[in-house]
Design a protein around this motif. Structure first.
Motif, short mmCIF file in Angstrom:
data_model
loop_
_atom_site.label_atom_id
_atom_site.label_comp_id
_atom_site.label_asym_id
_atom_site.label_seq_id
_atom_site.Cartn_x
_atom_site.Cartn_y
_atom_site.Cartn_z
N SER A 1 58.41 59.57 28.46
CA SER A 1 58.78 58.94 29.73
C SER A 1 57.64 59.01 30.73
O SER A 1 56.65 59.73 30.53
CB SER A 1 60.01 59.64 30.31
OG SER A 1 59.65 60.93 30.74
N LYS A 2 57.77 58.28 31.80
CA LYS A 2 56.80 58.32 32.89
C LYS A 2 56.64 59.75 33.40
O LYS A 2 55.53 60.22 33.63
CB LYS A 2 57.26 57.40 34.01
CG LYS A 2 56.31 57.28 35.18
CD LYS A 2 56.88 56.42 36.31
CE LYS A 2 55.91 56.30 37.48
NZ LYS A 2 56.46 55.51 38.60
N GLU A 3 57.78 60.41 33.55
CA GLU A 3 57.78 61.77 34.06
C GLU A 3 56.93 62.69 33.18
O GLU A 3 56.10 63.46 33.67
CB GLU A 3 59.23 62.29 34.11
CG GLU A 3 59.42 63.60 34.85
CD GLU A 3 59.19 63.47 36.36
OE1 GLU A 3 58.57 64.38 36.94
OE2 GLU A 3 59.65 62.46 36.95
N VAL A 4 57.14 62.60 31.88
CA VAL A 4 56.41 63.44 30.93
C VAL A 4 54.91 63.14 30.98
O VAL A 4 54.08 64.06 31.03
CB VAL A 4 56.94 63.23 29.49
CG1 VAL A 4 56.00 63.86 28.47
CG2 VAL A 4 58.34 63.79 29.35
N LEU A 5 54.59 61.85 30.98
CA LEU A 5 53.19 61.46 31.08
C LEU A 5 52.55 62.02 32.34
O LEU A 5 51.44 62.56 32.31
CB LEU A 5 53.09 59.92 31.06
CG LEU A 5 51.70 59.30 31.21
CD1 LEU A 5 50.73 59.84 30.17
CD2 LEU A 5 51.78 57.78 31.10
N PHE A 6 53.29 61.92 33.41
CA PHE A 6 52.78 62.41 34.69
C PHE A 6 52.49 63.91 34.65
O PHE A 6 51.45 64.36 35.15
CB PHE A 6 53.78 62.09 35.81
CG PHE A 6 53.33 62.56 37.15
CD1 PHE A 6 52.32 61.90 37.83
CD2 PHE A 6 53.91 63.67 37.74
CE1 PHE A 6 51.90 62.33 39.07
CE2 PHE A 6 53.49 64.11 38.98
CZ PHE A 6 52.49 63.44 39.65
N GLU A 7 53.41 64.66 34.09
CA GLU A 7 53.21 66.11 33.99
C GLU A 7 51.87 66.42 33.31
O GLU A 7 51.10 67.25 33.79
CB GLU A 7 54.34 66.75 33.17
CG GLU A 7 55.69 66.78 33.86
CD GLU A 7 55.76 67.81 34.99
OE1 GLU A 7 54.99 68.80 34.94
OE2 GLU A 7 56.55 67.62 35.92
N LYS A 8 51.63 65.73 32.20
CA LYS A 8 50.39 65.97 31.47
C LYS A 8 49.17 65.67 32.34
O LYS A 8 48.20 66.42 32.37
CB LYS A 8 50.36 65.09 30.21
CG LYS A 8 51.46 65.39 29.21
CD LYS A 8 50.86 65.80 27.86
CE LYS A 8 51.91 65.83 26.76
NZ LYS A 8 52.93 66.90 26.92
N ILE A 9 49.25 64.57 33.04
CA ILE A 9 48.14 64.15 33.90
C ILE A 9 47.91 65.16 35.02
O ILE A 9 46.77 65.51 35.32
CB ILE A 9 48.43 62.76 34.51
CG1 ILE A 9 48.49 61.71 33.42
CG2 ILE A 9 47.39 62.40 35.55
CD1 ILE A 9 47.26 61.64 32.57
N LEU A 10 49.00 65.61 35.59
CA LEU A 10 48.90 66.55 36.71
C LEU A 10 48.18 67.83 36.28
O LEU A 10 47.31 68.33 36.99
CB LEU A 10 50.30 66.88 37.23
CG LEU A 10 50.35 67.64 38.55
CD1 LEU A 10 49.70 66.84 39.67
CD2 LEU A 10 51.79 67.98 38.92
N ILE A 11 48.55 68.32 35.11
CA ILE A 11 47.89 69.53 34.60
C ILE A 11 46.39 69.29 34.42
O ILE A 11 45.57 70.11 34.85
CB ILE A 11 48.53 69.96 33.26
CG1 ILE A 11 49.98 70.41 33.49
CG2 ILE A 11 47.72 71.07 32.60
CD1 ILE A 11 50.77 70.62 32.23
N GLU A 12 46.06 68.16 33.82
CA GLU A 12 44.64 67.86 33.64
C GLU A 12 43.91 67.74 34.98
O GLU A 12 42.78 68.19 35.13
CB GLU A 12 44.47 66.56 32.85
CG GLU A 12 44.88 66.69 31.40
CD GLU A 12 44.05 65.81 30.47
OE1 GLU A 12 43.19 65.04 30.97
OE2 GLU A 12 44.26 65.89 29.25
N ALA A 13 44.59 67.10 35.92
CA ALA A 13 43.98 66.91 37.24
C ALA A 13 43.69 68.25 37.90
O ALA A 13 42.62 68.45 38.48
CB ALA A 13 44.89 66.05 38.12
N CYS A 14 44.65 69.17 37.80
CA CYS A 14 44.43 70.50 38.36
C CYS A 14 43.23 71.15 37.69
O CYS A 14 42.41 71.79 38.36
CB CYS A 14 45.67 71.37 38.16
SG CYS A 14 47.06 70.89 39.19
#
Lengths: 206, 206
Positions: free
Chosen positions: A50-63
């Motif tokens: 889902s969008k939510e799951v994809l976002f979580e992954k991105i957020l971690i990478e961004a941090c």
DNA sequence: GTCTATATATGGATAGAC
DNA sequence: GTCTATCCATATATAGAC
């Protein structure tokens, strides 16, 4: 035998990073991510449910991208003031490479502090870096070489000095134009680094 | 004969302010605004033709709320350092009254710097305040009483010192918990003000 | 793994009665 | 001015062929 062709999953993640950073979670569109990755929407859901799951992954990478090569500096053997200056220089330069990333983190952070808190273990690095850094500061203070500030507050003030401009750069660009002050961006920013070092030195050294 | 019943339009605007500040433009829902204002969605479109229009109005008001009673201080007859301290104190306190507002402005600003730029005439106040403030700083420098910084850069550094914590407060609240440091919020924040004043005084005074 | 087509939900906006 | 009902566009998500 190394896989030199970037996997579809990786391509999607890169595209998603760009779009989320640019538009934020609410503003981001799965279609836009798909277009940028040159796949179709269904693929996104194939790799990330889902969008939510994809976002979580991105957020971690961004941090992760925010935590720079700073740790090395902080652990170095230089005098405190030199470490501090190096920190300022590298930190501001790094943030300025991708100012959108900084404001993205802040945006999502403020919207959902709990989510960020749940990923605070990423900050184990930050935690030790923080304590190391502050311990060497305390030594200077005890040796009577520096003014005494509350370490926690000093930490925040330093962060403010190094994070604020990258975060509000678009504003100042507009503001400068409004003030009819033509400034050469790179020169301006390098000078900001120098001025920040100078200010901290004056504020700390006895 | 004063109208002591708040107009529907006003009620809607108040509700919209809350929702937009909380959720941002993209995250905000017209339905949520209607619910909060206890009217139905059609009313929103009756008073404000579209979400976009409503948002513009809110944004202008929000910017207005950011420009505080600071102008008075800056125009006062105190010595520069006292004006600066007063500025720090009042500015931080004000931002902390509604930290969401600060992050809202930054969020929307970064998403659409042009929009903000088009409203920069609201900042006429800011422009004169800025020049006044910096002129009195220059006098101190010329009198040899203070260290010389580039006025534009000093301005940004001061803003960083006073805006950063309110902007990242949710993060630090989470971070403190993670570090197992129980801090009393109000005490912590008052101390931050004191420390900021101290840092600036040390950094500026010769 | 990758695609097309489609389901399902939701949000902004409007029409029209009162 | 205020409401209900509804339109229409768009977004996420899924089904199912290849």
């Amino acid at each position: 035998m190394t896989q030199n062709k970037v996997s579809t999953e990786e391509i999607i993640k890169n595209a998603a990073m760009e779009v989320f950073v640019e538009d934020g979670f609410d503003g981001a569109r799965m279609q836009k991510i798909a277009d940028k990755a040159q796949v179709n929407k269904a693929m996104l859901h194939y790799y990330f449910s889902s969008k939510e799951v994809l976002f979580e992954k991105i957020l971690i990478e961004a941090c992760g991208e925010m935590l720079p090569e700073l740790t090395a500096i902080i652990k170095g053997e230089q005098a405190f003031i030199d470490k501090l200056k190096a920190f300022v220089r590298i930190h501001i330069r790094q943030q300025l490479k991708n100012p959108k990333l900084v404001s993205f983190i802040f945006r999502e952070l403020n919207k959902n502090p709990e989510r960020m808190a749940s990923q605070l273990n990423n900050l184990e690095v930050m935690k030790t870096a923080y304590t190391d850094f502050m311990n060497s500061y305390k030594l200077e203070v005890e040796a009577g070489k520096m003014h005494a500030y509350s370490p926690a507050h000093l930490f925040i003030m330093i962060q403010g000095l190094v994070d604020y401009y990258p975060l509000s750069k678009p504003f100042y660009c507009a503001f400068m134009k409004y003030m009819d002050e033509a400034v050469e961006e790179l020169t301006f920013e390098e000078k900001l680094i120098d001025q920040t070092c100078l200010l901290l030195e004056n504020a700390l050294k006895k």
